[in-house]
Design an enzyme around this catalytic site. Sequence first.
Site, mmCIF file in Angstrom:
data_model
loop_
_atom_site.group_PDB
_atom_site.id
_atom_site.type_symbol
_atom_site.label_atom_id
_atom_site.label_comp_id
_atom_site.label_asym_id
_atom_site.label_seq_id
_atom_site.Cartn_x
_atom_site.Cartn_y
_atom_site.Cartn_z
ATOM 1 N N ARG A 155 -0.229 -8.779 13.251
ATOM 2 C CA ARG A 155 -0.878 -7.739 12.482
ATOM 3 C C ARG A 155 -1.739 -8.404 11.165
ATOM 4 N NH1 ARG A 155 4.536 -4.854 10.875
ATOM 5 N NH2 ARG A 155 3.147 -3.523 9.416
ATOM 6 N N ARG A 184 -10.172 0.504 7.946
ATOM 7 C CA ARG A 184 -9.602 -0.960 8.420
ATOM 8 C C ARG A 184 -10.667 -1.586 9.318
ATOM 9 N NH1 ARG A 184 -3.544 0.398 8.089
ATOM 10 N NH2 ARG A 184 -2.682 -1.631 8.980
ATOM 11 N N LYS A 195 0.789 -1.330 0.105
ATOM 12 C CA LYS A 195 0.004 0.170 -0.053
ATOM 13 C C LYS A 195 0.785 1.335 -0.035
ATOM 14 C CE LYS A 195 -2.078 -0.854 4.024
ATOM 15 N NZ LYS A 195 -1.584 -1.934 4.448
ATOM 16 N N ARG A 225 11.102 -0.952 11.641
ATOM 17 C CA ARG A 225 10.050 -0.354 12.490
ATOM 18 C C ARG A 225 9.780 -1.388 13.742
ATOM 19 N NH1 ARG A 225 4.966 0.938 8.233
ATOM 20 N NH2 ARG A 225 4.006 -0.445 10.040
ATOM 21 N N ARG A 283 12.168 -5.053 5.859
ATOM 22 C CA ARG A 283 11.932 -3.781 5.584
ATOM 23 C C ARG A 283 12.868 -2.817 6.568
ATOM 24 N NH1 ARG A 283 6.147 -1.287 5.486
ATOM 25 N NH2 ARG A 283 5.927 -2.123 7.588
HETATM 26 P P1 ADP Z 1 0.547 -1.795 7.898
HETATM 27 O O1 ADP Z 1 -0.460 -1.866 6.843
HETATM 28 O O2 ADP Z 1 1.927 -2.399 7.311
HETATM 29 O O3 ADP Z 1 0.360 -2.375 9.122
HETATM 30 P P2 ADP Z 1 0.395 1.003 8.560
HETATM 31 O O4 ADP Z 1 1.479 1.879 8.557
HETATM 32 O O5 ADP Z 1 -0.636 1.059 7.589
HETATM 33 O O6 ADP Z 1 1.160 -0.338 8.217
HETATM 34 O O7 ADP Z 1 -0.156 0.943 10.126
HETATM 35 C C1 ADP Z 1 0.832 0.688 11.365
HETATM 36 C C2 ADP Z 1 -0.123 0.606 12.350
HETATM 37 O O8 ADP Z 1 -0.786 1.837 12.605
HETATM 38 C C3 ADP Z 1 -1.371 -0.470 12.573
HETATM 39 O O9 ADP Z 1 -0.585 -1.718 13.038
HETATM 40 C C4 ADP Z 1 -2.191 0.027 13.583
HETATM 41 O O10 ADP Z 1 -1.679 0.009 14.803
HETATM 42 C C5 ADP Z 1 -2.105 1.647 13.307
HETATM 43 N N1 ADP Z 1 -3.141 2.088 12.141
HETATM 44 C C6 ADP Z 1 -2.816 2.531 10.946
HETATM 45 N N2 ADP Z 1 -4.028 2.847 10.074
HETATM 46 C C7 ADP Z 1 -4.885 2.561 11.259
HETATM 47 C C8 ADP Z 1 -6.494 2.581 10.993
HETATM 48 N N3 ADP Z 1 -7.084 3.030 9.872
HETATM 49 N N4 ADP Z 1 -7.155 2.194 12.351
HETATM 50 C C9 ADP Z 1 -6.457 1.668 13.171
HETATM 51 N N5 ADP Z 1 -4.987 1.661 13.315
HETATM 52 C C10 ADP Z 1 -4.523 2.066 12.352
#
Ligand code: ADP
Length: 230
Positions: free
Chosen positions: A172, A89, A14, A161, A128
């Site tokens: 996750r 999400r 993404k 990270r 990563r």
């Molecule tokens: P990835 O898709 O690889 O998990 P992101 O950077 O999108 O990476 O998200 C990292 C973390 O940030 C998630 O595991 C969650 O804790 C939080 N997060 C991001 N976007 C959302 C969302 N829309 N709702 C809830 N938590 C979120």
Amino acid sequence: MNVIILLGAPGSGKGTIGEKIRDIAGYTHISTGDMLRENVKAQTALGLEAESYMKKGELVPDQLIIKIVEARLDKGGKDGSYMFDGFPRTVEQADLLDKSLTNRGGRIQHVLFLDSPRDVLMQRLTGRRVCKKCGQSFHIVNIPPKKDGVCDLCSGELYQRPDDSEATINNRLEVFKKQTQSLIERYKKSGVLVTIDSNQNAAKLSEKIIDYLKKGGKIGTAAESFFCVK
Ligand code: ADP
Ligand code: ZN
């Protein structure tokens, strides 16, 4: 106001795809993950609250997410078109997005579902490395930096990270299955879902997506064959 949603499990690409297509296709890229990490870095009240969830690979509560997304939309974008990366999400977030779009006279144009097998997701996430200074992503095998641990773009230090450890990645992926996967069905029903095999070269895939978007999502052939869906 047109909205594109990038939907996919952690590691599905993404962020990578979003970065590559945002400027060319004219969409303002909004990554809730990036916004949260900025808040964590700046130690804001929101960041402090979000950090504990992110560390464990859990979702940050919907109310916090809605607040930052609304605030971001209020600030506006280049031409009112947005590409969401990592949002919505949950069903609650998707409901609130629908409401917000109705209020703002917007609509969801496309939901691009980036699909990759689990072992590919795992390999991408564990390898990563991200630049502390400019945020550019690398991968120790797939996209190695010219110099170990150093960013090609700004010479910043590369780090892993905290949620890219194997145990947290497992969680996750589980969270994606439990809380996000049902959105695929939702957007399929509303006719906006495009499933994309994201286990392919990111630069080439981005070009295909840009081409697809430029043609308004109409490319003569079925999107399915265009994106090599299994
Ligand atoms: P990835 O898709 O690889 O998990 P992101 O950077 O999108 O990476 O998200 C990292 C973390 O940030 C998630 O595991 C969650 O804790 C939080 N997060 C991001 N976007 C959302 C969302 N829309 N709702 C809830 N938590 C979120
Ligand atoms: Zn950098």
